[in-house]
Design a protein around this motif. Structure first.
Motif, PDB file in Angstrom:
ATOM      1  N   ASP A 182       0.836  -1.199   0.000  1.00 51.84           N
ATOM      2  CA  ASP A 182       0.000   0.000   0.000  1.00 51.84           C
ATOM      3  C   ASP A 182       0.869   1.247   0.000  1.00 51.84           C
ATOM      4  O   ASP A 182       1.931   1.283   0.626  1.00 51.84           O
ATOM      5  CB  ASP A 182      -0.926   0.021   1.222  1.00 51.84           C
ATOM      6  N   ARG A 183       0.378   2.273  -0.695  1.00 57.07           N
ATOM      7  CA  ARG A 183       1.123   3.523  -0.793  1.00 57.07           C
ATOM      8  C   ARG A 183       0.523   4.625   0.045  1.00 57.07           C
ATOM      9  O   ARG A 183       1.074   5.731   0.103  1.00 57.07           O
ATOM     10  CB  ARG A 183       1.209   3.935  -2.252  1.00 57.07           C
ATOM     11  N   GLN A 184      -0.623   4.360   0.680  1.00 53.32           N
ATOM     12  CA  GLN A 184      -1.222   5.352   1.573  1.00 53.32           C
ATOM     13  C   GLN A 184      -2.150   4.669   2.564  1.00 53.32           C
ATOM     14  O   GLN A 184      -2.523   3.517   2.395  1.00 53.32           O
ATOM     15  CB  GLN A 184      -1.971   6.430   0.796  1.00 53.32           C
ATOM     16  N   ILE A 185      -2.487   5.415   3.617  1.00 53.65           N
ATOM     17  CA  ILE A 185      -3.438   4.988   4.635  1.00 53.65           C
ATOM     18  C   ILE A 185      -4.485   6.084   4.743  1.00 53.65           C
ATOM     19  O   ILE A 185      -4.149   7.266   4.782  1.00 53.65           O
ATOM     20  CB  ILE A 185      -2.748   4.779   5.998  1.00 53.65           C
ATOM     21  N   GLY A 186      -5.732   5.687   4.783  1.00 49.76           N
ATOM     22  CA  GLY A 186      -6.820   6.643   4.919  1.00 49.76           C
ATOM     23  C   GLY A 186      -7.524   6.467   6.260  1.00 49.76           C
ATOM     24  O   GLY A 186      -7.479   5.401   6.872  1.00 49.76           O
ATOM     25  N   LEU A 187      -8.171   7.512   6.700  1.00 51.21           N
ATOM     26  CA  LEU A 187      -8.937   7.480   7.941  1.00 51.21           C
ATOM     27  C   LEU A 187      -9.930   8.620   7.944  1.00 51.21           C
ATOM     28  O   LEU A 187      -9.814   9.558   7.160  1.00 51.21           O
ATOM     29  CB  LEU A 187      -8.018   7.570   9.159  1.00 51.21           C
ATOM     30  N   GLN A 188     -10.894   8.526   8.825  1.00 52.69           N
ATOM     31  CA  GLN A 188     -11.847   9.613   9.044  1.00 52.69           C
ATOM     32  C   GLN A 188     -11.780   9.952  10.519  1.00 52.69           C
ATOM     33  O   GLN A 188     -11.751   9.061  11.373  1.00 52.69           O
ATOM     34  CB  GLN A 188     -13.257   9.167   8.676  1.00 52.69           C
TER      35      GLN A 188
END
Length: 190
Positions: free
Chosen positions: A142-148
């Motif tokens: 993975d090249r990024q991590i997302g969150l809210q």
């Protein structure tokens, strides 16, 4: 497998049997921000998304040697009636899944929940969990991590900003009053 996350704290993988505890951690997380709300619906969220494809990690107080456990199963199932030892207290959790970048279309790791119990905060657990997750996501390619994160959750926002996370979009909502409707001029964009 259990391993040391940082001095005094160990991390291990959760299992399907941790479903009810995950729900409790989620509900507590939301109650801290919105104490007047009932979060029974979070049970449906866990039922819908929790699977072997959405890893869960628990943080327990104590090192692996102090815990005396050789595997995560010992930690996870030690609350069962047939066991003779006591489970170490779970003080934090991290639950992740996958999402798709809305701009680039790339699949990436997405954080469903990062929660540290209040009495264990400001000890570096959240930061250590985020670094652990970043290493895990890199090994998956993975090249990024997302969150809210809720705008009112200033402690979490501060942590994420310090770790280099940036705002990519704003999630906007409008509460609709039942029976009332705004009167417009008839154009689509006003």
């Amino acid at each position: 497998m259990t391993q040391q996350l940082l001095p005094g704290y160990s991390i291990h993988s959760g299992t399907n049997q941790d479903r009810s505890l995950l729900i409790q951690f989620m509900q507590q997380s939301y109650r801290e921000i919105f104490p007047e709300q009932n979060f029974a619906h979070l049970t449906r969220t866990v039922e819908q998304y929790f699977s072997r494809d959405t890893p869960l990690w628990w943080v327990t107080e104590g090192s692996r040697d102090e815990l005396g456990a050789e595997s995560s199963e010992e930690l996870t199932f030690s609350h069962a009636p047939h066991t003779t030892h006591h489970a170490p207290l779970k003080v934090a959790c991290l639950w992740v899944g996958n999402a798709v970048d809305q701009v680039k279309g790339d699949r990436h790791t997405y954080i469903f929940l990062l929660y540290v119990k209040p009495e264990h905060r400001q000890r570096g657990i959240g930061k250590a969990l985020m670094r652990y997750l970043e290493d895990w996501a890199r090994t998956k390619g993975d090249r990024q991590i997302g969150l809210q994160v809720f705008q009112s959750n200033t402690l979490a926002l501060d942590l994420y900003h310090k770790l280099g996370y940036q705002i990519q979009s704003h999630w906007m909502i409008k509460t609709l009053e039942e029976g009332s409707r705004e009167q417009g001029t008839g154009s689509r964009e006003e």
